[in-house]
Write a protein that holds these residues in place. Structure first.
Motif, PDB file in Angstrom:
ATOM      1  N   LYS A  21      -4.872   1.220  -0.675  1.00 13.29           N
ATOM      2  CA  LYS A  21      -4.645   0.570   0.615  1.00 13.29           C
ATOM      3  C   LYS A  21      -4.090   1.647   1.529  1.00 13.29           C
ATOM      4  CE  LYS A  21      -3.012  -3.494   2.871  1.00 13.29           C
ATOM      5  NZ  LYS A  21      -2.607  -4.865   2.706  1.00 13.29           N
ATOM      6  N   ARG A  22      -4.790   1.921   2.626  1.00 14.34           N
ATOM      7  CA  ARG A  22      -4.439   3.015   3.518  1.00 14.34           C
ATOM      8  C   ARG A  22      -3.140   2.733   4.259  1.00 14.34           C
ATOM      9  NH1 ARG A  22      -6.726   7.703   3.882  1.00 14.34           N
ATOM     10  NH2 ARG A  22      -6.315   7.710   6.106  1.00 14.34           N
ATOM     11  N   LEU A  23      -2.245   3.720   4.254  1.00 14.90           N
ATOM     12  CA  LEU A  23      -0.957   3.596   4.940  1.00 14.90           C
ATOM     13  C   LEU A  23      -0.960   4.258   6.312  1.00 14.90           C
ATOM     14  CD1 LEU A  23       1.470   4.203   1.935  1.00 14.90           C
ATOM     15  CD2 LEU A  23       0.781   2.021   2.973  1.00 14.90           C
ATOM     16  N   LYS A  24      -2.059   4.992   6.621  1.00 12.77           N
ATOM     17  CA  LYS A  24      -2.137   5.643   7.935  1.00 12.77           C
ATOM     18  C   LYS A  24      -3.575   5.611   8.432  1.00 12.77           C
ATOM     19  CE  LYS A  24      -2.293  10.152   5.685  1.00 12.77           C
ATOM     20  NZ  LYS A  24      -1.646  11.414   5.443  1.00 12.77           N
ATOM     21  N   LYS A  28      -6.012   2.386   8.675  1.00 10.18           N
ATOM     22  CA  LYS A  28      -4.701   1.902   8.237  1.00 10.18           C
ATOM     23  C   LYS A  28      -4.769   0.410   7.904  1.00 10.18           C
ATOM     24  CE  LYS A  28       0.152   1.661   9.514  1.00 10.18           C
ATOM     25  NZ  LYS A  28       1.159   2.024  10.516  1.00 10.18           N
ATOM     26  N   ASN A  98      -1.028   6.732  -0.539  1.00  9.42           N
ATOM     27  CA  ASN A  98      -1.491   5.375  -0.261  1.00  9.42           C
ATOM     28  C   ASN A  98      -1.071   4.484  -1.429  1.00  9.42           C
ATOM     29  OD1 ASN A  98      -3.206   5.747   2.222  1.00  9.42           O
ATOM     30  ND2 ASN A  98      -4.265   7.161   0.858  1.00  9.42           N
ATOM     31  N   ILE A  99      -1.235   3.175  -1.265  1.00  6.48           N
ATOM     32  CA  ILE A  99      -0.941   2.232  -2.353  1.00  6.48           C
ATOM     33  C   ILE A  99      -2.174   2.144  -3.243  1.00  6.48           C
ATOM     34  CG2 ILE A  99      -0.364  -0.165  -2.900  1.00  6.48           C
ATOM     35  CD1 ILE A  99       0.900  -0.272  -0.022  1.00  6.48           C
TER      36      ILE A  99
END
Length: 142
Positions: A21-24, A28, A98-99
């Motif tokens: 899961k994209r954090l940026k 995002k 990322n997650i």
């Protein structure tokens, strides 16, 4: 032209795919495959193994990567190399970029409200499904 890689990492039985899961930005909040930049002078396969280790802690000893396909984006002056691998054993996955999570394959990977890549993830999964026997003849896969 800038090079990038995308890594499709399946579990041993090939019924789960490693996602993040994209954090940026870009993308995002959306789910994506792991990957990154190919450095100047770096071979694509070497970059793929390096990015895999950096982002997930999965090493070359845990799987073999196969070069599946490429995408060239002439107007954005970049290309993406797509690699696929099947884990040979259970590997603890960890990273802080990322997650990370293992996704079941019964999702609509063409859903652009949940997945990054404008539908490319769904397309790549279909290509792996078509070539599974050639890619992983030794595997007991679904």
């Amino acid at each position: 032209m800038q090079g990038y890689n995308v890594l499709m990492i399946y579990n041993q039985t090939m019924d789960k795919l490693l996602m993040c899961k994209r954090l940026k930005n870009p993308y995002k909040g959306l789910s994506n495959l792991v990957g990154g930049k190919i450095e100047d002078g770096e071979a694509g396969l070497d970059a793929a193994y390096r990015e895999l280790k950096e982002e997930t802690n999965i090493s070359k000893e845990d799987l073999t990567l196969h070069h599946l396909m490429d995408f060239t984006y002439y107007l954005q002056d970049c290309y993406v190399e797509v690699y696929v691998g099947r884990l040979e054993r259970d590997v603890p996955v960890s990273g802080d970029e990322n997650i990370l999570y293992l996704s079941d394959l019964n999702h609509d990977f063409f859903d652009m409200s949940f997945y990054a890549g404008e539908g490319n993830i769904g397309h790549m999964i279909e290509q792996v499904n078509l070539a599974k026997g050639k890619l992983f003849p030794e595997a007991k896969v679904n």
